[in-house]
Design an enzyme around this catalytic site. Structure first.
Site, PDB file in Angstrom:
ATOM      1  CE1 TYR A 214      -4.463  -1.083  -2.846  1.00 56.96           C
ATOM      2  CE2 TYR A 214      -5.606   0.656  -1.516  1.00 56.96           C
ATOM      3  CZ  TYR A 214      -4.276  -0.005  -1.986  1.00 56.96           C
ATOM      4  OH  TYR A 214      -2.942   0.965  -2.097  1.00 56.96           O
TER       5      TYR A 214
ATOM      6  CE  LYS B 139       3.262 -11.561 -12.316  1.00 58.56           C
ATOM      7  NZ  LYS B 139       4.704 -11.247 -12.837  1.00 58.56           N
TER       8      LYS B 139
ATOM      9  CG  ASP C 108       6.933  -8.592 -14.122  1.00 55.30           C
ATOM     10  OD1 ASP C 108       6.020  -8.348 -15.014  1.00 55.30           O
ATOM     11  OD2 ASP C 108       7.363 -10.026 -13.834  1.00 55.30           O
TER      12      ASP C 108
ATOM     13  CG  ASP D 134      -0.604   1.965  -3.498  1.00 59.75           C
ATOM     14  OD1 ASP D 134      -0.773   3.405  -3.636  1.00 59.75           O
ATOM     15  OD2 ASP D 134      -0.253   1.215  -2.729  1.00 59.75           O
TER      16      ASP D 134
ATOM     17  CG  ASP E 294       4.068   6.035  -4.074  1.00 59.74           C
ATOM     18  OD1 ASP E 294       3.017   6.603  -4.439  1.00 59.74           O
ATOM     19  OD2 ASP E 294       4.609   5.693  -3.008  1.00 59.74           O
TER      20      ASP E 294
END
Ligand code: IPM
Ligand code: MG
Length: 355
Positions: free
Chosen positions: A135, A190, A222, A246, A250
């Site tokens: 970001y 990851k 994942d 982020d 959600d």
């Protein structure tokens, strides 16, 4: 106790109005000052985060934030887009620790798209690092490629990076939060592909040595996305970077029935905080009076707890929200047959009355 009230765009103004009324109902000495932010500030001052708004935010003990963004600003140069306001506030105030609790209220078990038995009693806490990662990583931009698959082609790039202190401080936040809960932290990364997240895993593991009473589990992002819908109750505290956080937050919101229920707190090292619903400005339903104000009202409760040291008042608000749900009141996003559909304002009224 000074609160900067920044409603922003879209449904932001509608939902923040209800949270403000709820706060005013409490018997507390709260000084609230409102300012423009996001697209609304761009329209008035030509910048999504004007100096006056930033100064107000810096001086406040806490910030109550609505949402920013509107399609009509999507073609502006990136530094002028509404989203830069929230990113600028996070960065300027050093709000590195983002708490997104996903709690499935008993009354809303049926509102989720998942099977009731998967989510009944769900209470997980996503802790998202909020001021680093891809970001904010520099360099970023557009250029002509000099290598890669298509040398000479136009390309764009961002930089994913984390420093040791950035990872250490968010890891401490996660382990400390877990100590007050079920003492389990899942660190999402990851590490199988990314250098940044192998480093993340190494540093989190080192910090964990100071918290032998807390269980630490590492999980690839994942797989975490899959486990969140397969067996969400297996999580307690999830800690992850800005980008993965982020996305996963959600996803987690849907476990609670609606993203309209998910509050958030973003804290810096002095416990100054910005409190906002985890959802966006929803321009498609703005002005219709149908948005769910509960995520914002619950964010105000988090504000009382974390930044203003008013635990009792926080619990009063949370109990009032439970009560209106118990009464069967539902905004459109959580409505189901047999409940009573109410407007944004009516939901706010009901919480005020329950208080
Ligand atoms: C969030 C939002 C923001 C983010 C946007 C509005 C910049 O999606 O708070 O999750 O990506 O962090
Ligand atoms: Mg988001």
């Amino acid at each position: 106790m000074k609160i900067a009230v920044l409603p922003g765009d879209g449904i932001g103004t509608e939902i923040v109005a209800e949270a403000v009324r709820v706060l005013q109902t409490l018997d507390l000495k709260l000084e609230m000052e409102t300012a423009l932010v996001g697209g609304a500030a761009y329209a008035a001052y030509g910048h999504p985060l004007p100096d006056s708004t930033l100064t107000l935010a810096k001086q406040a003990d806490a910030i109550l934030f609505g949402a920013v963004g509107d399609w009509k600003y999507d073609t502006l140069d990136r530094p002028l887009r509404p989203e830069q306001a929230i990113l600028g506030l996070r960065k300027n105030l050093g709000l590195f620790a983002n708490f997104r609790p996903a709690i499935c209220y008993e009354q809303l078990v049926g509102a989720s798209s998942l099977k009731p038995e998967l989510i009944a009693g769900l209470d997980i806490l996503i802790i998202r690092e909020l001021t680093g990662d891809i970001y904010f990583g520099q360099p970023r931009g557009r250029r002509t490629a000099t290598d890669g698959h298509f040398p000479g082609a136009e390309e764009a790039f961002d930089t994913m990076r984390y420093s040791r202190p950035e990872i250490e401080r968010i890891a401490h936040v996660a382990f400390q939060a877990a100590r007050k809960r079920n003492k389990k932290v899942t660190s999402v990364d990851k590490a199988n592909v990314l250098e940044t997240f192998q480093f993340w895993r190494d540093v989190v593991t080192q910090v964990h040595a100071e918290y032998p009473d807390v269980e630490l589990q590492h999980m690839y992002v994942d797989n975490a996305a899959m486990q969140l819908v397969k067996a969400p109750k297996a999580f307690d505290v999830v800690v992850t970077g800005n980008m993965f956080g982020d996305i996963l937050s959600d996803e987690a919101s849907m476990l609670t029935g609606s993203i309209g229920m998910l509050p958030s707190a973003s804290l810096n090292s002095t416990n100054q905080g910005l409190y906002e619903p985890s959802h966006g400005s929803a321009p498609d339903i703005a002005g219709k009076g149908i948005a769910n104000p509960l995520a914002t009202i619950l964010s105000a409760a988090m504000m009382l707890r974390f930044s203003l040291n008013q635990e009792e008042a926080a619990q009063r608000i949370e109990a009032a929200v439970q009560k209106v749900l118990q009464q069967g009141l539902r905004t459109a996003d959580i409505y189901s047959a047999g409940t009573t559909r109410v407007s944004t304002r009516e939901m706010g009224d009901a919480v005020v009355k329950a208080l």
